[in-house]
Write a protein that holds these residues in place. Structure first.
Motif, short mmCIF file in Angstrom:
data_model
loop_
_atom_site.label_atom_id
_atom_site.label_comp_id
_atom_site.label_asym_id
_atom_site.label_seq_id
_atom_site.Cartn_x
_atom_site.Cartn_y
_atom_site.Cartn_z
N ALA A 393 0.84 -1.20 0.00
CA ALA A 393 0.00 0.00 0.00
C ALA A 393 0.88 1.25 0.00
O ALA A 393 0.57 2.24 0.65
CB ALA A 393 -0.94 -0.02 1.20
N SER A 400 -3.53 -4.81 -7.19
CA SER A 400 -3.21 -5.16 -5.79
C SER A 400 -2.11 -6.20 -5.76
O SER A 400 -2.21 -7.23 -6.45
CB SER A 400 -4.45 -5.71 -5.09
OG SER A 400 -5.48 -4.74 -5.10
N PRO A 469 -1.56 -4.20 5.73
CA PRO A 469 -1.04 -3.26 4.72
C PRO A 469 0.43 -2.97 5.00
O PRO A 469 0.84 -2.87 6.15
CB PRO A 469 -1.91 -2.01 4.93
CG PRO A 469 -2.49 -2.15 6.29
CD PRO A 469 -2.53 -3.59 6.64
#
Ligand SMILES: [Zn+2]
Length: 471
Positions: A393, A400, A469
């Motif tokens: 992130a 992703s 994350p």
């Protein structure tokens, strides 16, 4: 129908977003096949597991529940001196009988079970007028793979009972449903699974002190934490007798799982609040895993996911494990008859009160035991979950990327990325990504929830791990 919703949610798939895979991924058609609702979270059926489930016996369970009832009371406060044990009444006599049951199962498998007790002096407390000795009884089926034997899955029920008065140490408290039924599930799983070998360790536990305030499980869970036990899953069976009331649904067992983890740190709660992890505790992953096991093995009773820790006004031993940071869920029959639990045995205005064996549906308990056994077997056969699963992130981007360390223990030969819509109760899609430590998906992390799980050569699946994350 209760379970129509899940099927419907699967149709709200995000599969359509997943057209362009990076090189090395299967074709779209293959993706869609693997992402189909029935296969989305599917497990391969292991014939050894399916065969073992046939050995679970309602008759064995009936005999064990009736035997537990025969001790008159199993109140934690009841007598456990030599005279009481000799008379066959009270918790001490019940404890010795449970121990002998585990020992007889061990004898039948050439000493494969290590039968142990965890005894301690419980100080006076709310429902404990003076210090009392509490004893948890358990049997350990050690994992057959040295690399995986430290991993554990655990099944538990409480063998203490109570009547209308929690402090009544001598009056009858048959506790057939609450919780001889759960104790019988631990015993029957031990009897059946001790005939098999698994890479990871299975612990069959029966605890005391539940009715006085979860005292036995609290002590056991603390011990496990202090000794660094690697418990991947705890299955707590409490009131799984399928009471024969008119409104009972004998095809359903409720599975309760905590949302916000009891052991979450402030940092973790902050992350959950910010990024939407309220529905993704390890306990809830365990509940979903049980649902997938049910779909694969069809033990005859369907888990009904209840997304809360427990019922109103009630608690249970799974919470003791949650407090120590372990994934733990509670199985309870669909509809409880409150005339038949925590009541003195009596008839009043034509209503029969008391937790008697005649109200228990032994076939139902056997089905719940099969669901437990299939879950224990699946987890104890599976690779350890991947470690340090992260979702990158650092940058604003629509793809992703997930990274993870290989599943310790050497069983994994493949990994799968799971995902679902943020509003979906259950995993909707699974994508095999190979024996790698990184995968990029053409899906926005803002729109879905991801997890990664390890798969072995036979198709056993680990518990999924939701990534943290990484910035
Ligand atoms: Zn109970």
């Amino acid at each position: 129908m209760i379970f129509g919703l899940k099927r419907k949610m699967s149709l709200l798939s995000v599969a359509g977003m997943f057209f362009s895979c990076f090189a090395g991924f299967p074709s779209r058609a293959e993706n869609e096949a693997k992402s189909s609702p029935s296969a989305a979270y599917g497990m391969a059926v292991d014939p050894q597991i399916a065969k073992a489930l046939q050995q679970v016996s309602a008759e064995h369970i009936r005999v064990n529940i009736e035997e537990l009832v025969s001790f008159g009371t199993r109140s934690t406060l009841s007598a456990q001196d030599a005279a009481a044990m000799g008379s066959g009444r009270g918790i001490g006599a019940a404890r010795e009988w449970i121990k002998r049951q585990f020992e007889s199962y061990s004898k039948d498998c050439g000493g494969c079970l290590e039968v142990k007790t965890d005894s301690f002096m419980q100080p006076a407390a709310d429902r404990i007028p003076q210090p009392v000795e509490l004893t948890n009884v358990y049997a350990v089926l050690k994992g057959a793979d040295p690399e995986n034997a430290k991993r554990m899955v655990l099944v538990t029920g409480h063998y203490d009972s109570r009547n209308s008065d929690t402090l009544d140490a001598s009056g009858d408290a048959p506790g057939a449903n609450d919780d001889a039924s759960g104790t019988a599930v631990s015993l029957e799983c031990a009897r059946v699974l001790s005939k098999l070998k698994f890479p990871a360790t299975i612990v069959f536990l029966t605890v005391a002190g539940e009715e006085q305030g979860l005292n036995g499980s609290a002590h056991f869970a603390r011990m496990a934490k202090e000794q660094g036990w690697n418990i991947e899953a705890v299955l707590n069976n409490d009131i799984v007798g399928g009471d024969k009331s008119a409104e009972q649904d004998h095809s359903v067992v409720r599975v309760f799982s905590e949302g916000l983890p009891a052991a979450a740190t402030e940092m973790e709660i902050k992350r959950i609040r910010g990024l939407g992890g309220e529905n993704d505790s390890a306990s809830r992953q365990l509940a979903r895993y049980i649902e997938a096991v049910d779909e694969a093995y069809k033990p005859g009773v369907t888990p009904m996911m209840i997304f809360r820790l427990d019922r109103f006004l009630r608690g249970g031993d799974h919470y003791s494990f949650n407090q120590q940071g372990f994934a733990a869920v509670r199985f309870t029959e669909f509809r409880e008859d409150f005339h038949h639990q925590h009541q003195n045995v009596r008839t009043e205005n034509g209503i029969e009160y008391g937790d008697l064996a005649k109200f228990v549906d032994f076939d139902y308990v056997a089905k719940v035991a099969r669901l437990n056994a299939a879950t224990l077997e699946s987890l104890a056969s599976a690779p350890e979950p991947p470690a340090n699963v992260h979702l990158l992130a650092k940058d604003l981007e629509n793809d992703s990327t997930l990274t993870w360390e290989s599943s310790p223990g050497g069983l994994a030969t493949d990994y799968e990325v799971l995902w679902r819509a943020t509003s979906s109760p259950d995993w909707e899609h699974a994508q095999q990504v190979g024996n790698v430590n990184r995968a990029t998906l053409k899906l926005s992390k803002d729109n879905v929830i991801f997890a990664v799980r390890a798969v072995d050569a036979q198709g056993h699946r680990s518990m999924p791990v939701v990534p943290e994350p990484e910035r």
